[in-house]
Write a protein that holds these residues in place. Structure first.
Motif, PDB file in Angstrom:
ATOM      1  N   ASN A   1       5.944 -84.679  49.218  1.00  0.00           N
ATOM      2  CA  ASN A   1       4.663 -84.312  48.578  1.00  0.00           C
ATOM      3  C   ASN A   1       3.305 -84.702  49.277  1.00  0.00           C
ATOM      4  N   ILE A   2       3.191 -85.334  50.668  1.00  0.00           N
ATOM      5  CA  ILE A   2       2.053 -85.778  51.103  1.00  0.00           C
ATOM      6  C   ILE A   2       1.516 -84.697  52.217  1.00  0.00           C
ATOM      7  N   PHE A   3       0.370 -84.225  52.304  1.00  0.00           N
ATOM      8  CA  PHE A   3      -0.020 -83.458  53.214  1.00  0.00           C
ATOM      9  C   PHE A   3      -1.287 -83.903  53.839  1.00  0.00           C
ATOM     10  N   THR A   4      -1.495 -83.952  55.082  1.00  0.00           N
ATOM     11  CA  THR A   4      -2.642 -84.321  55.956  1.00  0.00           C
ATOM     12  C   THR A   4      -3.128 -83.372  56.796  1.00  0.00           C
ATOM     13  N   ILE A   5      -4.450 -83.346  56.752  1.00  0.00           N
ATOM     14  CA  ILE A   5      -5.183 -82.509  57.319  1.00  0.00           C
ATOM     15  C   ILE A   5      -6.188 -83.383  58.552  1.00  0.00           C
ATOM     16  N   GLU A   6      -5.905 -82.922  59.551  1.00  0.00           N
ATOM     17  CA  GLU A   6      -6.481 -83.889  60.761  1.00  0.00           C
ATOM     18  C   GLU A   6      -7.833 -83.299  61.180  1.00  0.00           C
ATOM     19  N   THR A   7      -8.853 -83.966  61.208  1.00  0.00           N
ATOM     20  CA  THR A   7     -10.223 -83.296  61.695  1.00  0.00           C
ATOM     21  C   THR A   7     -10.293 -83.007  63.183  1.00  0.00           C
ATOM     22  N   PHE A  65      -2.097 -75.601  40.046  1.00  0.00           N
ATOM     23  CA  PHE A  65      -1.368 -76.547  40.901  1.00  0.00           C
ATOM     24  C   PHE A  65      -0.303 -76.029  42.034  1.00  0.00           C
ATOM     25  N   LEU A  66       0.265 -75.036  41.627  1.00  0.00           N
ATOM     26  CA  LEU A  66       1.477 -74.696  42.439  1.00  0.00           C
ATOM     27  C   LEU A  66       0.804 -73.785  43.569  1.00  0.00           C
ATOM     28  N   SER A  67      -0.305 -72.864  43.132  1.00  0.00           N
ATOM     29  CA  SER A  67      -1.139 -72.192  44.077  1.00  0.00           C
ATOM     30  C   SER A  67      -1.652 -73.157  45.385  1.00  0.00           C
ATOM     31  N   PHE A  68      -2.274 -74.083  44.884  1.00  0.00           N
ATOM     32  CA  PHE A  68      -3.017 -75.327  45.555  1.00  0.00           C
ATOM     33  C   PHE A  68      -1.894 -75.697  46.480  1.00  0.00           C
ATOM     34  N   GLU A  69      -0.601 -76.014  46.235  1.00  0.00           N
ATOM     35  CA  GLU A  69       0.376 -76.634  46.870  1.00  0.00           C
ATOM     36  C   GLU A  69       0.688 -75.347  47.971  1.00  0.00           C
ATOM     37  N   PHE A 128       0.433 -75.119  52.557  1.00  0.00           N
ATOM     38  CA  PHE A 128       1.597 -74.596  53.440  1.00  0.00           C
ATOM     39  C   PHE A 128       1.101 -73.450  54.445  1.00  0.00           C
ATOM     40  N   THR A 129       0.146 -72.476  53.866  1.00  0.00           N
ATOM     41  CA  THR A 129      -0.133 -71.315  54.349  1.00  0.00           C
ATOM     42  C   THR A 129      -1.488 -71.174  55.080  1.00  0.00           C
ATOM     43  N   ASP A 130      -2.533 -71.909  54.725  1.00  0.00           N
ATOM     44  CA  ASP A 130      -3.917 -71.724  55.092  1.00  0.00           C
ATOM     45  C   ASP A 130      -4.657 -72.908  55.271  1.00  0.00           C
ATOM     46  N   VAL A 131      -4.076 -73.660  56.292  1.00  0.00           N
ATOM     47  CA  VAL A 131      -4.856 -75.040  56.537  1.00  0.00           C
ATOM     48  C   VAL A 131      -5.957 -74.748  57.263  1.00  0.00           C
ATOM     49  N   SER A 132      -7.020 -75.154  56.540  1.00  0.00           N
ATOM     50  CA  SER A 132      -8.402 -75.346  57.141  1.00  0.00           C
ATOM     51  C   SER A 132      -9.349 -76.308  56.555  1.00  0.00           C
ATOM     52  N   LEU A 133     -10.125 -76.864  57.104  1.00  0.00           N
ATOM     53  CA  LEU A 133     -11.264 -77.703  56.575  1.00  0.00           C
ATOM     54  C   LEU A 133     -12.684 -77.440  57.334  1.00  0.00           C
ATOM     55  N   GLU A 134     -13.308 -77.377  56.353  1.00  0.00           N
ATOM     56  CA  GLU A 134     -15.023 -77.164  56.380  1.00  0.00           C
ATOM     57  C   GLU A 134     -15.768 -78.139  56.033  1.00  0.00           C
ATOM     58  N   LEU A 135     -16.685 -78.663  57.072  1.00  0.00           N
ATOM     59  CA  LEU A 135     -17.772 -79.497  56.556  1.00  0.00           C
ATOM     60  C   LEU A 135     -19.109 -78.945  56.587  1.00  0.00           C
ATOM     61  N   ARG A 147      -5.591 -75.874  62.005  1.00  0.00           N
ATOM     62  CA  ARG A 147      -4.579 -76.441  62.770  1.00  0.00           C
ATOM     63  C   ARG A 147      -3.487 -76.863  61.675  1.00  0.00           C
ATOM     64  N   GLY A 148      -2.484 -77.139  62.108  1.00  0.00           N
ATOM     65  CA  GLY A 148      -1.032 -77.348  61.799  1.00  0.00           C
ATOM     66  C   GLY A 148      -1.429 -78.489  60.846  1.00  0.00           C
ATOM     67  N   LEU A 149      -0.426 -78.452  59.712  1.00  0.00           N
ATOM     68  CA  LEU A 149      -0.430 -79.542  58.701  1.00  0.00           C
ATOM     69  C   LEU A 149       0.621 -80.530  59.054  1.00  0.00           C
TER      70      LEU A 149
END
Length: 120
Positions: A16-22, A102-106, A110-117, A8-10
């Motif tokens: 510099n604060i990024f939140t991924i909603e579940t 570090f820059l790759s992580f940042e 922005f480009t591939d927001v995913s969360l897997e549990l 989903r969208g970030l």
């Protein structure tokens, strides 16, 4: 066991604060509400990671219900290696080998927001 994945969208807050909603399914299964990353701009090549839970008991039980979580496809953390929860949060710091990593992580935030549990 089962895996839960959300793309989903970030939610991004300057500078510099990024939140991924579940997803609702993740909230019901684990109590995890969101994960907040704060990219440290102090030259430490690190990011503060805060897992926010709906309730204190789901935060303290996260390692018992979930084997690992993965963000952005490649950044994976075993829940057994997380620090203990404090109330409804688990706070950690991710260190990167160098500025490029570090820059790759940042960029991936922005480009591939995913969360897997991975549930136990």
């Amino acid at each position: 066991m089962s895996r839960l994945i959300v793309r989903r969208g970030l939610n991004f807050q300057l500078p510099n604060i990024f939140t991924i909603e579940t997803s609702e399914e993740m909230k019901l299964a684990t109590g995890l509400d969101n994960i907040v990353f704060t990219a440290n701009k102090d030259g430490s090549f690190s990011a503060n990671v805060v897992l926010n839970f709906l309730f204190a008991n789901t935060a303290s039980d996260f390692a018992n219900t979930t084997e690992w979580f993965k963000v952005l496809g490649g950044f994976k953390e075993l829940t057994s290696e997380l620090p203990a929860s404090v109330d409804t949060q688990i706070s950690d710091v991710w260190f990167f080998l160098n500025e490029d990593a570090f820059l790759s992580f940042e960029r991936e935030l922005f480009t591939d927001v995913s969360l897997e549990l991975k549930l136990k």
